[in-house]
Design an enzyme around this catalytic site. Sequence first.
Site, PDB file in Angstrom:
ATOM      1  N   LYS A 166      46.599  12.487 -21.931  1.00 36.88           N
ATOM      2  CA  LYS A 166      46.754  13.869 -21.491  1.00 36.88           C
ATOM      3  C   LYS A 166      45.541  14.728 -21.825  1.00 36.88           C
ATOM      4  CE  LYS A 166      48.949  17.286 -19.668  1.00 36.88           C
ATOM      5  NZ  LYS A 166      49.087  17.309 -18.214  1.00 36.88           N
ATOM      6  N   HIS A 172      31.929  11.080   9.460  1.00 31.99           N
ATOM      7  CA  HIS A 172      30.660  10.664   8.863  1.00 31.99           C
ATOM      8  C   HIS A 172      30.856   9.509   7.888  1.00 31.99           C
ATOM      9  CE1 HIS A 172      28.576  14.065  10.699  1.00 31.99           C
ATOM     10  NE2 HIS A 172      29.645  14.781  10.384  1.00 31.99           N
ATOM     11  N   ASN A 217      41.450  10.712 -34.575  1.00 28.29           N
ATOM     12  CA  ASN A 217      41.167  10.931 -33.161  1.00 28.29           C
ATOM     13  C   ASN A 217      39.691  11.267 -33.034  1.00 28.29           C
ATOM     14  OD1 ASN A 217      43.898  10.706 -32.748  1.00 28.29           O
ATOM     15  ND2 ASN A 217      44.237  12.878 -32.348  1.00 28.29           N
ATOM     16  N   GLY A 218      39.035  10.730 -32.020  1.00 22.09           N
ATOM     17  CA  GLY A 218      37.634  11.048 -31.813  1.00 22.09           C
ATOM     18  C   GLY A 218      36.777   9.795 -31.773  1.00 22.09           C
ATOM     19  N   GLU A 239      46.361   8.496  -9.733  1.00 22.31           N
ATOM     20  CA  GLU A 239      46.657   8.562 -11.165  1.00 22.31           C
ATOM     21  C   GLU A 239      47.946   7.840 -11.524  1.00 22.31           C
ATOM     22  OE1 GLU A 239      44.993  12.611 -13.244  1.00 22.31           O
ATOM     23  OE2 GLU A 239      46.613  12.850 -11.801  1.00 22.31           O
ATOM     24  N   LYS A 256      46.377  12.831  -7.600  1.00 23.60           N
ATOM     25  CA  LYS A 256      47.734  12.618  -8.103  1.00 23.60           C
ATOM     26  C   LYS A 256      48.228  11.227  -7.736  1.00 23.60           C
ATOM     27  CE  LYS A 256      48.091  15.156 -10.569  1.00 23.60           C
ATOM     28  NZ  LYS A 256      46.893  15.876 -10.603  1.00 23.60           N
ATOM     29  N   GLU A 292      42.996  17.058  -4.752  1.00 28.41           N
ATOM     30  CA  GLU A 292      44.009  17.024  -5.809  1.00 28.41           C
ATOM     31  C   GLU A 292      45.175  16.120  -5.431  1.00 28.41           C
ATOM     32  OE1 GLU A 292      46.205  17.837  -9.328  1.00 28.41           O
ATOM     33  OE2 GLU A 292      44.082  17.761  -8.787  1.00 28.41           O
ATOM     34  N   ARG A 343      49.883  11.510 -25.313  1.00 28.42           N
ATOM     35  CA  ARG A 343      48.463  11.578 -25.669  1.00 28.42           C
ATOM     36  C   ARG A 343      47.850  10.197 -25.869  1.00 28.42           C
ATOM     37  NH1 ARG A 343      46.899  16.818 -27.672  1.00 28.42           N
ATOM     38  NH2 ARG A 343      45.138  15.810 -28.657  1.00 28.42           N
ATOM     39  N   TRP A 381      45.113   5.829 -27.942  1.00 32.09           N
ATOM     40  CA  TRP A 381      44.522   5.582 -26.634  1.00 32.09           C
ATOM     41  C   TRP A 381      43.153   4.982 -26.919  1.00 32.09           C
ATOM     42  CZ3 TRP A 381      40.298   7.102 -23.619  1.00 32.09           C
ATOM     43  CH2 TRP A 381      40.424   6.882 -22.243  1.00 32.09           C
ATOM     44  N   CYS A 405      44.282  10.591 -28.684  1.00 35.40           N
ATOM     45  CA  CYS A 405      45.345   9.967 -29.459  1.00 35.40           C
ATOM     46  C   CYS A 405      46.204  11.049 -30.104  1.00 35.40           C
ATOM     47  CB  CYS A 405      44.747   9.055 -30.520  1.00 35.40           C
ATOM     48  SG  CYS A 405      43.546   7.881 -29.874  1.00 35.40           S
TER      49      CYS A 405
END
Length: 610
Positions: A605, A506, A100-101, A490, A487, A483, A27, A74, A2
Amino acid sequence: MCGIVAYIGEREAYPILINGLKRLEYRGYDSAGIAILQDDSIRLEKQVGKISELEKVIQPEQLRGRVGIAHTRWATHGEPTVNNAHPHRDCTGNIALVHNGIIENYATLKMMLQEKGHQITTDTDTEIIAHLIEELYQNGTSFEEAFRGALLEIEGTYGLALISKYEPDRIYAARKGSPLVVGVGENEFFVASDAAAIIAHTRNVLYLEDGEIAIISREGFVTKTIENEIIEKKIERIAFDLERIEKAGYPHFMLKEIYEQPRTVADCMRGRLIEDEGVTRLGGLNPILHNVLRARKIFITACGTSYHAGLIGEYMIEEYCRIPVEVEYASEFRYRDPIISDDNLVVVISQSGETADTLAALREAKRKGATVMGIVNVVGSSIARETHGGTYIHAGPEIGVASTKAFTSQVTALALFTVMVARTKTMSAEEGRRIIKEMKALPQKVEQALQSDPIIQEIARAFKDKRNFLYLGRGYNYPVALEGALKLKEISYIHAEGYPAAEMKHGPIALIDEDMPVVVIATRDSTYDKIVSNIQEVKARRGRVIAVVSEGDDQLNDLVDYTIPIPTTLNFLQPIVSIIPLQLLAYHIAVLRGCNVDQPRNLAKSVTVE
């Protein structure tokens, strides 16, 4: 995850707080709120959604005051609702705080407080802190003692800022496991979870460490430990400027950051390449250089995109330095009791330098006696301060939630590290000079890769409505496939998976049909013939193939549906170029699907909670 911003000074707080929130919205963007001390009360406004939704319910002329706190959330505990949005208050309404936390023992504290008559009205863990301070203050202690006493009873992580009717000319702030910075202006002070929120007002800051609090008034501040020991803090200066966190005419931060990569790759290498000697220098490793060079095994630990950079680092270090490397998700590293000795090097990678799982892995490695090296972007971050040594990637502020320029800079930093160590072992000066010459050419090659954007936009239009993608690569390009898939999922919410190309047989090959786009990184290297065979296997099952190929390679034109040409470089540097079209493909597909590429759903983020 947050965002926190707070202000005390001679100016109206609301404009400073709301603009600070906008710079922190990357954030967290489930909900937001502001609390301002107004006359003899605390005025509170909260709203679900983005900062713009909060602005709609606020009449600035009615929210006047010179001391305030604000938060963009968040969600962790409790759904994103107006009631669960921060700031939170105690029963009396005389205390308001943002946090935050995660408070791990909140259930126990909640039961205790309810038994004492406190009315808990939200689903969050944060509200408990306000009630706990209220309880202790009502028992006759000073407000500061109540604040510190509450923190001593809390188990978990927090970065928090608090205002109170009891002490209307002060802001209280504290940190344990979640970043917090205090900005120092002229007769005014700021608190934020990220310097981006306050850079418009001051560049002079101090960073709170874990277990520290700050008591701030218009006249100055005092920093202490939670146990009440005075600490003298050094004021530091923020290096980046406001322009670095603006969009500069781009429609999204993500696109701007993709196009910044020729510069950010160059910035990561600046002053670190000694071409005449064929060596690289990383000054941040000087204090631990002996331990780095004697390491018999290297662990790399990170999360998400940084983990993919670490996989590339594994390939680099093992090929050139001949040191065994193990790469592991930071979230798993500390829980499996890894076998670490004092002749091991642990490399932790994090864009923000605040990633909770990576910090925990760092501390576990130190506890076991290893030398710990950090690769981070944010100067003054927790990982930067807690590692024995390390290197900054110098990518500048990365606002887009989906990391782009930080990834290429992390891989660049790992390449610098690889050459530095290899030159002390088996790499000749001649080979070192050859590599450094190629590294100097990287920014131009990244620039050339960006020129494929028109082709990529055409591909995005053709495949934007597909529900699944498969990404394939071999060797150094296998982590690039991982990656690229990350992307896409996301920011576009399309299911995508990355695999080593040979592993397709496989299991994943069962998924391939005419509706399955397959992105293959097929640049010219030692595995080229093998990857062409893998492409043929896909086409035999009517799969649609998008191939990232080396410039001038026409061999695949008749075999695949689309080719994206990019410049070639040395194998271990190729991922820095190969990832560019995959970033652009994810971006354009997401835009065409109407997604918010800078603020994808459910993501934040900086992941500062486990």
